[in-house]
Design a protein around this motif. Sequence first.
Motif, PDB file in Angstrom:
ATOM      1  N   SER A 148       0.502  -1.724   0.021  1.00 27.35           N
ATOM      2  CA  SER A 148      -0.278   0.086  -0.047  1.00 27.35           C
ATOM      3  C   SER A 148       0.885   1.226   0.224  1.00 27.35           C
ATOM      4  N   MET A 149       0.056   2.629   0.117  1.00 26.51           N
ATOM      5  CA  MET A 149       1.061   4.030  -0.759  1.00 26.51           C
ATOM      6  C   MET A 149       1.556   3.680   0.934  1.00 26.51           C
ATOM      7  N   ARG A 150       2.397   4.431   1.114  1.00 25.49           N
ATOM      8  CA  ARG A 150       3.062   4.949   2.038  1.00 25.49           C
ATOM      9  C   ARG A 150       2.546   5.894   3.231  1.00 25.49           C
ATOM     10  N   ASP A 151       1.568   5.832   4.268  1.00 18.87           N
ATOM     11  CA  ASP A 151       0.845   7.137   4.087  1.00 18.87           C
ATOM     12  C   ASP A 151       1.120   7.849   5.634  1.00 18.87           C
ATOM     13  N   HIS A 152       0.829   8.562   6.042  1.00 17.20           N
ATOM     14  CA  HIS A 152       1.016   9.463   7.680  1.00 17.20           C
ATOM     15  C   HIS A 152       0.129  10.184   8.112  1.00 17.20           C
ATOM     16  N   LEU A 153      -0.544   9.884   8.896  1.00 17.86           N
ATOM     17  CA  LEU A 153      -1.701  11.659   8.935  1.00 17.86           C
ATOM     18  C   LEU A 153      -1.160  11.583  11.132  1.00 17.86           C
ATOM     19  N   GLU A 154      -1.282  12.381  11.408  1.00 22.43           N
ATOM     20  CA  GLU A 154      -0.913  13.163  12.856  1.00 22.43           C
ATOM     21  C   GLU A 154      -2.189  13.496  13.875  1.00 22.43           C
ATOM     22  N   MET A 155      -2.060  12.902  14.620  1.00 29.63           N
ATOM     23  CA  MET A 155      -3.063  12.436  16.025  1.00 29.63           C
ATOM     24  C   MET A 155      -2.299  13.665  17.179  1.00 29.63           C
ATOM     25  N   GLN A 171       5.957  13.845  18.710  1.00 33.95           N
ATOM     26  CA  GLN A 171       6.319  15.591  17.951  1.00 33.95           C
ATOM     27  C   GLN A 171       6.550  16.034  19.387  1.00 33.95           C
ATOM     28  N   THR A 172       5.615  15.640  20.252  1.00 33.98           N
ATOM     29  CA  THR A 172       5.851  16.803  21.349  1.00 33.98           C
ATOM     30  C   THR A 172       4.471  15.606  22.556  1.00 33.98           C
ATOM     31  N   GLU A 173       4.149  16.273  23.560  1.00 31.49           N
ATOM     32  CA  GLU A 173       3.482  15.063  25.016  1.00 31.49           C
ATOM     33  C   GLU A 173       1.979  15.535  23.861  1.00 31.49           C
ATOM     34  N   ARG A 174       1.434  16.390  23.302  1.00 30.84           N
ATOM     35  CA  ARG A 174       0.239  15.737  23.072  1.00 30.84           C
ATOM     36  C   ARG A 174      -0.140  15.595  20.948  1.00 30.84           C
ATOM     37  N   SER A 175       1.524  15.656  20.452  1.00 29.91           N
ATOM     38  CA  SER A 175       1.332  15.272  19.377  1.00 29.91           C
ATOM     39  C   SER A 175       2.256  14.537  19.169  1.00 29.91           C
ATOM     40  N   THR A 176       1.617  13.452  18.086  1.00 31.29           N
ATOM     41  CA  THR A 176       2.169  12.436  17.213  1.00 31.29           C
ATOM     42  C   THR A 176       2.408  12.210  15.451  1.00 31.29           C
ATOM     43  N   LEU A 177       2.862  12.305  15.047  1.00 23.90           N
ATOM     44  CA  LEU A 177       2.848  11.694  13.991  1.00 23.90           C
ATOM     45  C   LEU A 177       3.314  10.221  13.523  1.00 23.90           C
ATOM     46  N   TYR A 178       2.255   9.707  12.756  1.00 18.49           N
ATOM     47  CA  TYR A 178       1.599   8.130  12.987  1.00 18.49           C
ATOM     48  C   TYR A 178       1.806   7.851  11.608  1.00 18.49           C
ATOM     49  N   HIS A 179       3.004   6.949  11.055  1.00 15.57           N
ATOM     50  CA  HIS A 179       2.958   6.740   9.721  1.00 15.57           C
ATOM     51  C   HIS A 179       2.944   4.769   9.635  1.00 15.57           C
ATOM     52  N   PHE A 180       2.588   4.508   8.536  1.00 20.11           N
ATOM     53  CA  PHE A 180       2.456   3.065   8.414  1.00 20.11           C
ATOM     54  C   PHE A 180       1.851   3.057   6.691  1.00 20.11           C
ATOM     55  N   VAL A 181       2.133   1.328   6.572  1.00 25.87           N
ATOM     56  CA  VAL A 181       2.599   1.125   5.217  1.00 25.87           C
ATOM     57  C   VAL A 181       1.584  -0.314   6.016  1.00 25.87           C
TER      58      VAL A 181
END
Length: 352
Positions: free
Chosen positions: A140-147, A259-269
């Motif tokens: 699948s595409m190498r994707d990401h989203l921010e949580m 990224q910070t204590e309340r921010s995560t960059l989530y990479h998935f494939v």
Amino acid sequence: MTWLRNGWYAAMWSQDLRPGTPTPRTLLGEDMVLIRAPDGSVSALQDRCPHRFAPLHLGSVCGDGRLLRCNYHGLEFDMQGRCVRNPHGDGRRPAGLQVRRYAAVEKHTVIWVWPGEQEPDLSAIPDYSLLDRADPGVTSMRDHLEMNVDYRLVVDNLLDLSHVSFLHDGILGNAQTVDAQIDLQEAGQSLTVSRYMPDVPPPGLFDMLFRRDGEPVDLWASMRWTAPCNLLNDAGVKAVGDAREQGTGIYGIHLLTPQTERSTLYHFVAIRQNPLPFPEAEKEAIGRKLGELRRYAFAEQDEPMIRGQQRAIDRASAPLSPTLLSIDAGPVRYRRILDRLIAQEGPPPAPG
């Protein structure tokens, strides 16, 4: 502290770092800029000019692609973070004109950064070699989203796959997959949580990959966590009573970037394992649908739920302690490992 500093973190997919384009990333509360040199090598520098603290990612790559110019006052830095040109006055370069350099490595189609002060251990990069040899047609595409959540809540979610029977009902689980045989295996800085569900109706994603008849299957799902926050999911289905090698499924890669204590960059494939020989047009459709379903599950189902958890935790008048169930063995165990590693590391150095 909630972060392990001396460890490898996925900063971004390799494909997303273009030569000549300074690219910002935030990792463990520190702003960084990543640069790819003409020879393909990667550097990670603190994203802050020591002169007047301008962000270097707003600068320009120059010097045949081997220098980074601050576009505020024109200071130029090499890929080691050393100032090599001051265009003002007599060109003197005070000792303080240095930019911190972080260890950065490109491996398994990922750019990894080591933010700590200890000597980086290259052998500690998790094994995702399956990304190196995967056929693009089954990837699948190498994707990401921010949580906007603490990264540990995302790890909790991934190590307790019992939630798929409810939150991802019809896609990754169903009512019949609630009861599962659960096994935990700990090895060094890694923990694997496995679930086995025999003779159950196939969830939608797995039925799409297998027989497409809705008939009962044996379903397996294991999740390997490697410190600090890198995970690998092995999940699939087979005919009831058959050997696992006769089934099909996916390898799901989940790489978290706090990224910070309340921010995560989530990479998935995802990579299909032992794909069945569907016609070419169907294989392409399966690939697209696989990426769409996974993104929907993570962005539209997981993210709102975990964000709601974070909101409840932050708004509580006193620290919250969850009432644990048997399904929480994986999250509890990994947090013990992570807390021990953070404690052994000691406090971080004073900000510089």
